[in-house]
Design a protein around this motif. Structure first.
Motif, PDB file in Angstrom:
ATOM      1  N   LYS A 285       0.826  -1.211   0.000  1.00  0.00           N
ATOM      2  CA  LYS A 285       0.000   0.000   0.000  1.00  0.00           C
ATOM      3  C   LYS A 285       0.860   1.260   0.000  1.00  0.00           C
ATOM      4  CE  LYS A 285      -3.870  -2.195  -0.060  1.00  0.00           C
ATOM      5  NZ  LYS A 285      -4.740  -2.167  -1.275  1.00  0.00           N
ATOM      6  N   VAL A 286       1.968   1.219   0.712  1.00  0.00           N
ATOM      7  CA  VAL A 286       2.891   2.361   0.698  1.00  0.00           C
ATOM      8  C   VAL A 286       3.460   2.551  -0.712  1.00  0.00           C
ATOM      9  CG1 VAL A 286       5.113   3.227   1.553  1.00  0.00           C
ATOM     10  CG2 VAL A 286       3.458   2.214   3.148  1.00  0.00           C
ATOM     11  N   ARG A 287       3.748   1.458  -1.375  1.00  0.00           N
ATOM     12  CA  ARG A 287       4.245   1.537  -2.746  1.00  0.00           C
ATOM     13  C   ARG A 287       3.186   2.157  -3.658  1.00  0.00           C
ATOM     14  NH1 ARG A 287       5.399  -3.572  -3.385  1.00  0.00           N
ATOM     15  NH2 ARG A 287       7.489  -3.359  -2.511  1.00  0.00           N
ATOM     16  N   GLU A 288       1.913   1.765  -3.448  1.00  0.00           N
ATOM     17  CA  GLU A 288       0.824   2.357  -4.233  1.00  0.00           C
ATOM     18  C   GLU A 288       0.697   3.852  -3.961  1.00  0.00           C
ATOM     19  OE1 GLU A 288      -3.011   0.522  -3.989  1.00  0.00           O
ATOM     20  OE2 GLU A 288      -2.151  -1.497  -3.904  1.00  0.00           O
ATOM     21  N   LEU A 289       0.916   4.248  -2.694  1.00  0.00           N
ATOM     22  CA  LEU A 289       0.810   5.664  -2.318  1.00  0.00           C
ATOM     23  C   LEU A 289       1.846   6.493  -3.057  1.00  0.00           C
ATOM     24  CD1 LEU A 289      -0.775   7.525  -0.340  1.00  0.00           C
ATOM     25  CD2 LEU A 289       1.102   7.174   1.292  1.00  0.00           C
ATOM     26  N   GLY A 290       3.023   5.917  -3.262  1.00  0.00           N
ATOM     27  CA  GLY A 290       4.043   6.570  -4.067  1.00  0.00           C
ATOM     28  C   GLY A 290       4.865   7.619  -3.344  1.00  0.00           C
TER      29      GLY A 290
END
Length: 338
Positions: A285-290
């Motif tokens: 999810k952190v990766r998706e947040l960018g």
């Protein structure tokens, strides 16, 4: 960004376990330690029935319940007649009184047949947990299970076609293990869509044939680190198919713990594996947040496992940019990341 934990909703009914060590078992497998696990080296079925009857009456008088009655240890479907019918008749009596809401049993995959399961279902059996251990022929042969992967898969289908709920028990790290085997077993189990799964990494227990093999250098058990990693990878595969994973590692038992010679025996094995699985969800999810998150709100129900055993995952969360004041536990059903 809001997201849910991928784990299916847990069952709300409490389980009343009834242990029948070795009862009905056609032979003893290489790793089997039911005597150490239950503290009993045999099952006196008449005494177990009498004790269960008295305990159920006591629970009813105290207004307890409802419970799911579960017959574990041994091979329920291979008990000599009329014991399966006798136990189910007792359960049916207390179901009518509102104390018992469901009945399950555990058994071997080579001890189920369509006619037999249909008959037990008509007597009140609701669920069958199959001690599959592995779907791999080599691991099954090396462990002395006495059946093939084809038989294991067929047994799962027989349970489903009998109108009974299915549970699957896997025992990773068996003799014959090799890289990728457990992942394949988990995928096979998930594809069968059981209601529940139990994952019990193999242990070397004093007095078993596996202990003799280990002492001769013929068997190398998993390390605890490997068990945590492999279990954590297995969880989301099962969760994605709606499978509730109801046990990771064997339950604490003094007579078992004092006899474990080797293998991944750790009181926080399940906590560590579940925490690592959750960490991977948050990392994605952190990766998706960018970007580096400013806040992670965690449902309070996960506060006990979020950082793992002894906060073992705190450094990993720090590297992820989630640490200190940026983590908040809240009365919420969803995670919130911003």
């Amino acid at each position: 960004m809001r997201f849910a934990h991928p784990e299916p909703v847990p069952a709300s009914v409490r389980v009343w376990p009834v242990f029948l060590p070795f009862a009905g078992c056609p032979y003893r497998c290489l790793f089997c330690a039911q005597d150490k696990q239950t503290g009993r080296d045999h099952a006196d079925l008449a005494a177990i029935l009498d004790g269960l009857k008295a305990d159920l009456h006591s629970a009813l008088e105290r207004g307890h319940g409802p419970y799911e009655l579960a017959f574990y240890g041994g091979t329920f479907t291979a008990l000599p007649a009329p014991w399966p019918e006798t136990f189910l008749a007792l359960a049916a009596r207390f179901r009518e009184l509102g104390l018992i809401s469901r009945v399950r049993c555990s058994t071997r995959p080579d001890c189920v047949a369509p006619d037999g399961l249909s008959r037990l279902a008509s007597l009140g059996l609701d669920m069958v947990e199959l001690g599959i251990q592995s779907f791999d022929d080599e691991a099954l042969r090396a462990s002395g299970r006495g059946y093939s992967g084809k038989v294991a898969r067929a047994a799962c289908r027989i349970v489903n076609e009998s109108g009974l709920a299915l549970g699957i028990q896997l025992l990773p790290g068996l003799p014959g293990d090799r890289p990728g085997l457990f992942r394949a077993d988990v995928r096979a189990a998930a594809d069968l869509r059981p209601e529940t799964a139990r994952l019990y990494p193999c242990l070397v227990v004093r007095g078993t044939p596996l202990a003799d093999l280990w002492e001769r250098g013929g068997y190398v058990p998993w390390t605890t680190d490997r068990a945590v990693r492999e279990l954590a990878e297995a969880l989301p595969v099962l969760w994605a198919e709606g499978v509730r994973v109801i046990r990771l590692g064997l339950a604490p038992e003094p007579t078992l713990d004092e006899n474990v010679l080797a293998g991944p025996r750790h009181p926080a094995l399940g906590q560590s594996a579940r925490a690592l699985a959750l960490f991977e969800v948050v990392k994605d999810k952190v990766r998706e947040l960018g970007r580096r998150p400013s806040l992670l709100e965690v449902p309070r129900r996960y506060s006990g496992e979020f950082f793992g055993h002894a906060r073992e995952l705190a450094p990993a969360y720090f590297e992820l940019g989630v640490a200190g004041d940026s983590i908040r536990f809240a009365e919420s059903e969803l995670f919130f990341l911003e």
